[in-house]
Design an enzyme around this catalytic site. Sequence first.
Site, PDB file in Angstrom:
ATOM      1  N   SER A 158       0.846  -1.188   0.000  1.00 18.46           N
ATOM      2  CA  SER A 158       0.000   0.000   0.000  1.00 18.46           C
ATOM      3  C   SER A 158       0.882   1.239   0.000  1.00 18.46           C
ATOM      4  CB  SER A 158      -0.877   0.005   1.261  1.00 18.46           C
ATOM      5  OG  SER A 158      -1.483   1.250   1.476  1.00 18.46           O
ATOM      6  N   TYR A 184      -0.968  -0.284  10.472  1.00 18.28           N
ATOM      7  CA  TYR A 184      -1.170  -0.655   9.074  1.00 18.28           C
ATOM      8  C   TYR A 184       0.086  -0.374   8.253  1.00 18.28           C
ATOM      9  CZ  TYR A 184      -3.545  -0.856   4.502  1.00 18.28           C
ATOM     10  OH  TYR A 184      -3.923  -1.183   3.217  1.00 18.28           O
TER      11      TYR A 184
END
Length: 306
Positions: A158, A184
């Site tokens: 990501s 994350y």
Amino acid sequence: MSRLTTPFDFHSTARDVLRDVDLTGQRALVTGGASGIGLETARALVNAGAEVTLAVRRPEAAQAVAQELRAGGRGAVHVAPLDLVDLDSVRRFSADWRGPLHMLVNNAGIMALPELQHSAQGWELQWATNFLGHFALTVGLHAALKAAGGARVVSVSSSAQLLGPVVFDDLHFRFRAYEPFAAYAQAKTACVLMAVEATRRWRDDGILANALHPGAIATGLQKHTGGLKTPPERRKTPEQGAATSVLLAASPLLSGVGGRYFEDCNEAPVVDSRPADFTGVAPYALDADNARRLWVLASTAIGLPA
């Protein structure tokens, strides 16, 4: 080493990338392959003739998706249970796999859990799901990947890797205050580092790994963030989001390429600071020493020799 570019871009779809690619006789595994970009990744591979296994937590719910893919594609489709947070589930899956595996797409993930949660082993849940479960799966399937005689591992990372490195001394927030996107970020940075080290260790086995940012796609991933916040002009459809995944998994343009990070179907530049548009890859995410350290740490965590 120059950055790799392709004829594809932000707007390309998975179908565009594999339009002239024949995957007949090749086998692929897509975690989280029954929804979101995982589904569109699986669809493109099946349509190109690959035999695809959807590895999912709820196999019963995925059967209707599998039937849809079979009806519209050329390749066979299977569904298998896999819970990435449960190491016993990962071990069973790996032990039950038979035959070669040409494409492993580590796609499943969770994002920005609002409260700190841990797996049964005490691992922060985003770390356990997004990285460590996939690490255990990839290592567990090494023999199958090697048997393919030229396999690819795809790590769906990501742009959140730009938010921070792996904090090796406090992976599970036992000392620092928990922050959803910090957790994350380090998990997605770890996904890139895994591709770097897997390529270094396994290139001679015919196994290459790359990582990618799929783009901003409205899926169930954003259920803890109140939906997709990206400006409309930077958003992608799920089929566009799957384009870079299938490029890395199956395009002949990536032949011989490993240990790199891609976005919008092209290799991303390494950036010295975080750009306002969140493009590029941070140096720490591609650092060879970080990658080696992570591999040793992860191997120890799952009870394997480093």
